[in-house]
Design a protein around this motif. Structure first.
Motif, short mmCIF file in Angstrom:
data_model
loop_
_atom_site.label_atom_id
_atom_site.label_comp_id
_atom_site.label_asym_id
_atom_site.label_seq_id
_atom_site.Cartn_x
_atom_site.Cartn_y
_atom_site.Cartn_z
N LYS A 1 0.80 -1.24 0.00
CA LYS A 1 0.00 0.00 0.00
C LYS A 1 0.82 1.28 0.00
O LYS A 1 0.42 2.27 -0.61
CB LYS A 1 -1.02 0.02 1.14
N GLN A 2 1.98 1.33 0.66
CA GLN A 2 2.79 2.53 0.68
C GLN A 2 3.81 2.49 -0.45
O GLN A 2 4.53 1.51 -0.63
CB GLN A 2 3.51 2.68 2.02
N ILE A 3 3.86 3.58 -1.24
CA ILE A 3 4.76 3.66 -2.39
C ILE A 3 5.75 4.79 -2.13
O ILE A 3 5.38 5.96 -2.13
CB ILE A 3 3.98 3.93 -3.69
N GLY B 1 4.58 9.48 1.14
CA GLY B 1 3.21 9.38 1.63
C GLY B 1 2.20 8.89 0.61
O GLY B 1 1.00 8.86 0.90
N ASP B 2 2.65 8.49 -0.58
CA ASP B 2 1.72 8.01 -1.59
C ASP B 2 1.19 6.63 -1.23
O ASP B 2 1.94 5.77 -0.74
CB ASP B 2 2.40 7.94 -2.96
N GLY C 1 -4.09 2.30 -8.22
CA GLY C 1 -3.17 1.22 -7.91
C GLY C 1 -1.77 1.76 -7.70
O GLY C 1 -1.12 1.52 -6.69
N PHE C 2 -1.31 2.52 -8.68
CA PHE C 2 -0.01 3.20 -8.62
C PHE C 2 -0.25 4.57 -9.22
O PHE C 2 -0.64 4.70 -10.37
CB PHE C 2 1.03 2.42 -9.44
N GLY C 3 -0.03 5.61 -8.43
CA GLY C 3 -0.39 6.95 -8.84
C GLY C 3 0.43 7.50 -9.99
O GLY C 3 1.48 6.96 -10.37
N SER D 1 18.50 10.24 -5.02
CA SER D 1 18.28 10.72 -3.67
C SER D 1 17.25 11.83 -3.64
O SER D 1 16.36 11.87 -2.78
CB SER D 1 19.60 11.20 -3.07
N SER D 2 17.32 12.73 -4.61
CA SER D 2 16.37 13.83 -4.67
C SER D 2 14.97 13.35 -5.00
O SER D 2 13.98 13.78 -4.38
CB SER D 2 16.82 14.84 -5.75
N SER D 3 14.84 12.41 -5.93
CA SER D 3 13.52 11.96 -6.36
C SER D 3 12.80 11.18 -5.28
O SER D 3 11.57 11.20 -5.19
CB SER D 3 13.64 11.11 -7.63
N HIS D 4 13.53 10.48 -4.44
CA HIS D 4 12.92 9.66 -3.40
C HIS D 4 12.30 10.49 -2.28
O HIS D 4 11.51 9.99 -1.49
CB HIS D 4 13.95 8.69 -2.81
#
Length: 344
Positions: free
Chosen positions: A97-99, A103-104, A215-217, A327-330
């Motif tokens: 559930k957590q992506i 917080g997505d 399902g996946f935003g 690192s920035s994108s995460h």
């Protein structure tokens, strides 16, 4: 098993819309050298410019292998929750559930595997060697080999799909007139390349017929290239340049290819990283497997000089390392424009 509270379900609910079907170009990777291969290279470049998305035929990955991997993955996701949650730790992990860290949420459970340059998962670090491998499904797929555990199937599959990714990147270089032929593919084939395999499971959703859940935003893939395969189930949608969504028709034979953020940078924006998402209805379980081909952590990314023109055209992006970008994108949300901080 995906379990969300009422407020979480409301957060990922979507309007019950029926977007039009996407017109997805097909690229034949088996085209022989000469006019046919040149035509395939032109089609590939056009697809990357127009949609950032296409499907590939003639990829050479045996359908028996694909079906066996899908069956073994489905068997894993059917295990009791405690067993699935025990399959955590580097270089592989189970999530639900957590992506990401922003917080997505989504109606999803998944396996995420770090791969070596050869497309394999280090066996000593893989906790699934004792899992059942769906012998009945393997028999249904007419496999003559002994039943393989999930780990071995994923190793073989990842290696095969990595070869597809490298072949496509070489064809892409040909279509762009870039030399040497491995100018882009070597970033995925390097011994330190940051390749991953993601196996997503979207169970039937607990909603009324006609209702949809995320399902996946909406997101773009950070890597250079993504090679996706699903079990013939709808749900994948891509956004056009106008932001309108289109539904990708399922295809039992082809692989679907996404242009990633890193490839957008390498081509100085000529190729666009495609926005996509997965929506879930209450009808059928969806299993998808995505090979994510990324460069080595220390690789420096910037537009390829050959695509800036003889006059030294303007570079849209500053040079940065893959480790810096990852690192920035995460740190952000799925929907964020992750490339904006790296633009000139």
């Amino acid at each position: 098993m995906v379990v969300l509270a009422k407020a979480e379900l409301e957060q990922i609910a979507l309007p019950a819309a029926q977007p039009p079907l996407a017109d997805v170009r097909a690229v034949d990777l088996s085209a022989a050298p000469g006019p046919d291969r040149a035509a395939a290279a032109r089609t590939l470049v056009a697809a990357c410019e127009e949609q950032g998305f296409f499907r590939v035929t003639g990829h050479g990955v045996p359908q028996e292998l694909v079906r066996a991997v899908e069956a073994a993955a489905a068997a894993f996701f059917a295990l009791p929750q405690a067993e699935k949650e025990g399959a955590t730790g580097e270089p592989i992990g189970y999530g639900c559930k957590q992506i990401g860290d922003g917080g997505d949420l989504g109606w999803i459970e998944y396996l995420l595997l770090c791969l070596t340059s050869a497309g394999t998962v280090p066996a000593a670090s893989f906790p699934f060697s004792t899992l059942p491998c769906a012998a009945a499904a393997a028999a249904a797929a007419s496999l003559s080999e002994p039943c393989s555990p999930l780990r071995e199937l994923l190793e073989e599959y990842a290696a095969a799909v990595r070869r597809v990714a490298c072949g496509l990147l070489e064809l892409m270089a040909e279509g762009l007139g870039i030399e040497p032929a491995d100018a882009i593919s070597r970033l995925v084939a390097d011994t330190e390349s940051d390749n991953m395999l993601r196996v997503n499971h979207y169970p039937p959703a607990p909603v009324q017929p006609g209702s949809l859940l995320t399902g996946f935003g909406e997101h773009t893939d950070p890597q250079i290239i993504s090679v996706l395969r699903s079990n013939g189930t709808t749900g994948l949608e891509i956004a056009g340049h106008d932001g309108a969504w289109a539904s990708v028709p399922p295809d039992a034979e082809s692989f679907f290819i996404n242009v990633g953020d890193a490839l957008q940078v390498l081509t100085n924006g000529r190729f666009r990283s495609v926005k996509h998402r997965v929506v879930v209805s209450s009808e059928r379980s969806r299993v998808s497997m995505i090979f994510l081909g990324g460069p080595p952590p220390g690789a420096r990314l910037a537009p390829l000089p050959q695509l800036l023109g003889d006059g030294g055209g303007r570079s849209r992006y500053r040079e940065f390392t893959w480790k810096e970008y990852k690192s920035s994108s995460h740190r952000g949300r799925l929907v964020d424009d992750r490339l904006r901080p790296f633009e000139n």
